[in-house]
Design a protein around this motif. Structure first.
Motif, PDB file in Angstrom:
ATOM      1  N   GLY A  72       0.684  -1.110  -0.016  1.00  0.00           N
ATOM      2  CA  GLY A  72      -0.013   0.200  -0.011  1.00  0.00           C
ATOM      3  C   GLY A  72       0.789   1.245  -0.175  1.00  0.00           C
ATOM      4  N   ALA A  73       2.161   1.105   0.526  1.00  0.00           N
ATOM      5  CA  ALA A  73       2.852   2.220   0.497  1.00  0.00           C
ATOM      6  C   ALA A  73       3.677   2.542  -0.730  1.00  0.00           C
ATOM      7  CB  ALA A  73       4.193   1.970   1.499  1.00  0.00           C
ATOM      8  N   VAL A  74       3.435   1.874  -2.040  1.00  0.00           N
ATOM      9  CA  VAL A  74       4.066   2.067  -3.116  1.00  0.00           C
ATOM     10  C   VAL A  74       2.979   2.775  -4.086  1.00  0.00           C
ATOM     11  CG1 VAL A  74       4.727   0.737  -5.374  1.00  0.00           C
ATOM     12  CG2 VAL A  74       5.276  -0.367  -3.073  1.00  0.00           C
ATOM     13  N   SER A  75       3.788   3.699  -4.340  1.00  0.00           N
ATOM     14  CA  SER A  75       2.890   4.718  -5.606  1.00  0.00           C
ATOM     15  C   SER A  75       4.272   5.473  -6.299  1.00  0.00           C
ATOM     16  CB  SER A  75       2.276   5.906  -4.823  1.00  0.00           C
ATOM     17  OG  SER A  75       3.123   6.649  -4.232  1.00  0.00           O
ATOM     18  N   MET A  76       3.691   5.934  -7.350  1.00  0.00           N
ATOM     19  CA  MET A  76       4.481   6.709  -8.329  1.00  0.00           C
ATOM     20  C   MET A  76       5.239   7.575  -7.685  1.00  0.00           C
ATOM     21  SD  MET A  76       5.016   5.061 -11.204  1.00  0.00           S
ATOM     22  CE  MET A  76       4.135   4.115 -12.747  1.00  0.00           C
ATOM     23  N   ALA A  77       4.501   8.299  -6.805  1.00  0.00           N
ATOM     24  CA  ALA A  77       5.260   9.681  -6.108  1.00  0.00           C
ATOM     25  C   ALA A  77       6.159   8.931  -5.070  1.00  0.00           C
ATOM     26  CB  ALA A  77       3.967  10.275  -5.422  1.00  0.00           C
ATOM     27  N   ALA A  78       5.887   8.145  -4.319  1.00  0.00           N
ATOM     28  CA  ALA A  78       6.766   7.482  -3.453  1.00  0.00           C
ATOM     29  C   ALA A  78       8.188   6.870  -3.836  1.00  0.00           C
ATOM     30  CB  ALA A  78       6.109   6.504  -2.378  1.00  0.00           C
ATOM     31  N   VAL A  79       8.056   6.298  -5.287  1.00  0.00           N
ATOM     32  CA  VAL A  79       9.218   5.600  -5.882  1.00  0.00           C
ATOM     33  C   VAL A  79      10.114   6.844  -6.490  1.00  0.00           C
ATOM     34  CG1 VAL A  79       9.850   4.357  -7.818  1.00  0.00           C
ATOM     35  CG2 VAL A  79       7.898   3.656  -6.408  1.00  0.00           C
ATOM     36  N   ALA A  80       9.316   7.843  -7.038  1.00  0.00           N
ATOM     37  CA  ALA A  80       9.914   9.163  -7.680  1.00  0.00           C
ATOM     38  C   ALA A  80      10.830   9.939  -6.381  1.00  0.00           C
ATOM     39  CB  ALA A  80       9.043   9.910  -8.376  1.00  0.00           C
ATOM     40  N   SER A  81      10.161   9.876  -5.384  1.00  0.00           N
ATOM     41  CA  SER A  81      10.738  10.589  -4.207  1.00  0.00           C
ATOM     42  C   SER A  81      11.956   9.994  -3.741  1.00  0.00           C
ATOM     43  CB  SER A  81       9.831  10.833  -3.082  1.00  0.00           C
ATOM     44  OG  SER A  81      10.329  11.567  -1.908  1.00  0.00           O
ATOM     45  N   ARG A  82      11.862   8.707  -3.732  1.00  0.00           N
ATOM     46  CA  ARG A  82      12.950   7.854  -3.296  1.00  0.00           C
ATOM     47  C   ARG A  82      14.391   8.044  -4.055  1.00  0.00           C
ATOM     48  NH1 ARG A  82      12.591   3.761   0.462  1.00  0.00           N
ATOM     49  NH2 ARG A  82      14.596   2.241   0.728  1.00  0.00           N
ATOM     50  N   LEU A  83      13.833   8.123  -5.547  1.00  0.00           N
ATOM     51  CA  LEU A  83      15.065   8.126  -6.225  1.00  0.00           C
ATOM     52  C   LEU A  83      15.497   9.513  -6.843  1.00  0.00           C
ATOM     53  CD1 LEU A  83      13.648   5.646  -8.953  1.00  0.00           C
ATOM     54  CD2 LEU A  83      15.586   5.216  -7.453  1.00  0.00           C
ATOM     55  N   GLY A  84      14.607  10.426  -6.255  1.00  0.00           N
ATOM     56  CA  GLY A  84      14.980  11.896  -6.141  1.00  0.00           C
ATOM     57  C   GLY A  84      14.611  12.633  -7.483  1.00  0.00           C
ATOM     58  N   PHE A  85      13.797  12.021  -8.201  1.00  0.00           N
ATOM     59  CA  PHE A  85      13.034  12.608  -9.428  1.00  0.00           C
ATOM     60  C   PHE A  85      11.789  12.861  -9.223  1.00  0.00           C
ATOM     61  CE2 PHE A  85      16.417   9.375 -10.974  1.00  0.00           C
ATOM     62  CZ  PHE A  85      17.251  10.290 -11.722  1.00  0.00           C
ATOM     63  N   THR A  86      11.014  13.566 -10.182  1.00  0.00           N
ATOM     64  CA  THR A  86       9.535  13.622 -10.436  1.00  0.00           C
ATOM     65  C   THR A  86       8.703  12.811 -10.691  1.00  0.00           C
ATOM     66  OG1 THR A  86       9.565  14.642 -12.548  1.00  0.00           O
ATOM     67  CG2 THR A  86      10.237  16.153 -10.939  1.00  0.00           C
ATOM     68  N   PRO A  87       7.530  12.510 -10.230  1.00  0.00           N
ATOM     69  CA  PRO A  87       6.595  11.391 -10.585  1.00  0.00           C
ATOM     70  C   PRO A  87       6.393  11.308 -12.228  1.00  0.00           C
ATOM     71  CG  PRO A  87       5.470  12.336  -8.643  1.00  0.00           C
ATOM     72  CD  PRO A  87       6.725  13.264  -9.198  1.00  0.00           C
ATOM     73  N   MET A  88       6.496  12.555 -12.901  1.00  0.00           N
ATOM     74  CA  MET A  88       6.234  12.484 -14.293  1.00  0.00           C
ATOM     75  C   MET A  88       7.121  11.814 -14.893  1.00  0.00           C
ATOM     76  SD  MET A  88       3.177  13.190 -15.057  1.00  0.00           S
ATOM     77  CE  MET A  88       3.483  13.196 -16.973  1.00  0.00           C
ATOM     78  N   SER A  89       8.596  11.864 -14.578  1.00  0.00           N
ATOM     79  CA  SER A  89       9.607  11.448 -15.116  1.00  0.00           C
ATOM     80  C   SER A  89       9.637   9.773 -14.862  1.00  0.00           C
ATOM     81  CB  SER A  89      11.057  11.806 -14.331  1.00  0.00           C
ATOM     82  OG  SER A  89      11.188  11.228 -13.079  1.00  0.00           O
ATOM     83  N   LEU A  90       9.069   9.323 -14.316  1.00  0.00           N
ATOM     84  CA  LEU A  90       8.667   7.748 -14.024  1.00  0.00           C
ATOM     85  C   LEU A  90       7.944   7.214 -15.332  1.00  0.00           C
ATOM     86  CD1 LEU A  90      10.031   8.255 -11.265  1.00  0.00           C
ATOM     87  CD2 LEU A  90       8.676   6.563 -10.287  1.00  0.00           C
ATOM     88  N   TYR A  91       6.912   8.012 -15.527  1.00  0.00           N
ATOM     89  CA  TYR A  91       5.936   7.527 -16.569  1.00  0.00           C
ATOM     90  C   TYR A  91       6.640   7.236 -17.915  1.00  0.00           C
ATOM     91  CZ  TYR A  91       1.996   8.036 -13.301  1.00  0.00           C
ATOM     92  OH  TYR A  91       1.297   7.907 -11.899  1.00  0.00           O
ATOM     93  N   ARG A  92       7.837   7.777 -18.031  1.00  0.00           N
ATOM     94  CA  ARG A  92       8.409   7.737 -19.397  1.00  0.00           C
ATOM     95  C   ARG A  92       9.000   6.199 -19.510  1.00  0.00           C
ATOM     96  NH1 ARG A  92      11.047  12.784 -18.286  1.00  0.00           N
ATOM     97  NH2 ARG A  92      10.159  14.550 -19.441  1.00  0.00           N
ATOM     98  N   TYR A  93       9.191   5.539 -18.187  1.00  0.00           N
ATOM     99  CA  TYR A  93       9.895   4.436 -18.213  1.00  0.00           C
ATOM    100  C   TYR A  93       8.682   3.163 -17.866  1.00  0.00           C
ATOM    101  CZ  TYR A  93      14.181   6.752 -18.098  1.00  0.00           C
ATOM    102  OH  TYR A  93      15.130   7.503 -18.468  1.00  0.00           O
TER     103      TYR A  93
END
Length: 309
Positions: free
Chosen positions: A50-71
């Motif tokens: 339940g803690a997994v979200s695009m925002a949480a993953v992006a924050s952990r990697l130091g990027f924006t959520p929108m940048s993850l959606y390219r991948y």
């Protein structure tokens, strides 16, 4: 049956097999599908699915959520890739030549270890067979263990799916116990003692005679793995069936169990009838309880009368 139609791969499965097109441009060279998945698995291991979200993953990697959606274009695809990463490959012992039963036992233990290391996998809904490389390797190992037996291909798949279901059920129970212990801040022995005490206070020989006998025998204080016993007996049955094929042949296939037709289940009179059945079943249980009590009372009266004669 035609099998020559090339299906269009969903994005998540294409990523898992490494055949999806890479994004033309990304935020930085350090970003990749692999890094995204690894970060998501780390979050799930520490805090749950339940803690997994695009925002949480992006924050952990130091990027924006929108940048993850390219991948990874959808959270469902991310979860599929997380499951693939956490599942990994089956244990080597399960793929080496040898006794089919020993190989399946290694697979069973290996699946249990996966669930205990990554209990959040059990929270992912089952929507079909996950057609990903690692999942396919586990299926191949199970079917390969049964190569050379008299089982048909369909029977081998049945053995494999039953074993997988047993490991998933056992993993969910053990992981649930572990989670409850952690949240309550107690050890395993303390929890079993608490459960045993609850059963002893609530389960009576009058209402639940067989269960009460098991409680009195100390089954809820036993340290042995009941799932391992069940798995061993299942494999005993498979072994017996393989030996009997030569003389009795293969069992006839059986159809899937199906629920009532949706339209019938939604009919008001049908629902009322089902409710009446449940109420009648409850009334029957209550009546049997009264009957047992009446029998004990009658026996007590006869005992007193006999003693007074």
């Amino acid at each position: 049956m035609e099998h020559d139609v090339e299906p269009e791969l969903p994005r998540g499965i294409a990523l898992a097999w490494g055949v999806a097109a890479n994004p033309q441009r990304g935020p930085k060279r350090e970003m990749s599908v692999e890094r995204i998945v690894e970060a998501a698995v780390e979050i799930a291991d520490a805090e749950g699915l339940g803690a997994v979200s695009m925002a949480a993953v992006a924050s952990r990697l130091g990027f924006t959520p929108m940048s993850l959606y390219r991948y990874v274009t959808a959270k469902d695809d991310l979860i599929l890739l997380m499951q693939e990463e956490a599942t990994a490959l089956p244990p080597e012992q399960s793929t080496e030549p040898g006794d089919w039963r020993a190989r399946l036992e290694e697979l069973y233990r290996g699946q249990m270890i996966v669930y205990l290391r990554h209990p959040w996998i059990l929270d992912i809904p089952i929507t079909g067979s996950p057609i990903t490389p690692n999942s396919a390797s586990w299926m191949d190992a199970g079917l390969g263990a049964l190569d050379g037996t008299a089982l048909s291909h369909e029977e081998r798949l049945s053995v494999m799916t039953t074993m997988t279901g047993q490991s998933r059920w056992a993993g969910s129970v053990i992981a649930g116990y572990t989670r409850a212990q952690r949240e309550a801040g107690i050890g395993g022995e303390d929890q079993t003692r608490q459960e045993d005490a609850l059963f002893r206070s609530l389960i009576t020989a009058d209402a639940y005679p067989s269960l009460r006998a098991a409680v009195d025998a100390g089954v809820f204080l036993d340290d042995n793995d009941p799932f391992a016993f069940g798995m061993a007996r299942f494999l005993d049955g498979v072994e017996h069936y393989i030996a009997a094929i030569a003389t009795r042949g293969h069992d006839a296939p059986r159809a899937w169990v199906e629920l009532d037709d949706a339209e019938i289940a939604g009919d008001k009179k049908y629902r009322e009838a089902r409710k009446a059945v449940r109420e009648a079943e409850k009334a029957l249980r209550d009546a049997r309880k009264i009957e047992r009590q009446a029998a004990r009372d009658a026996a007590e009266r006869l005992k007193r009368a006999s003693g007074g004669a």
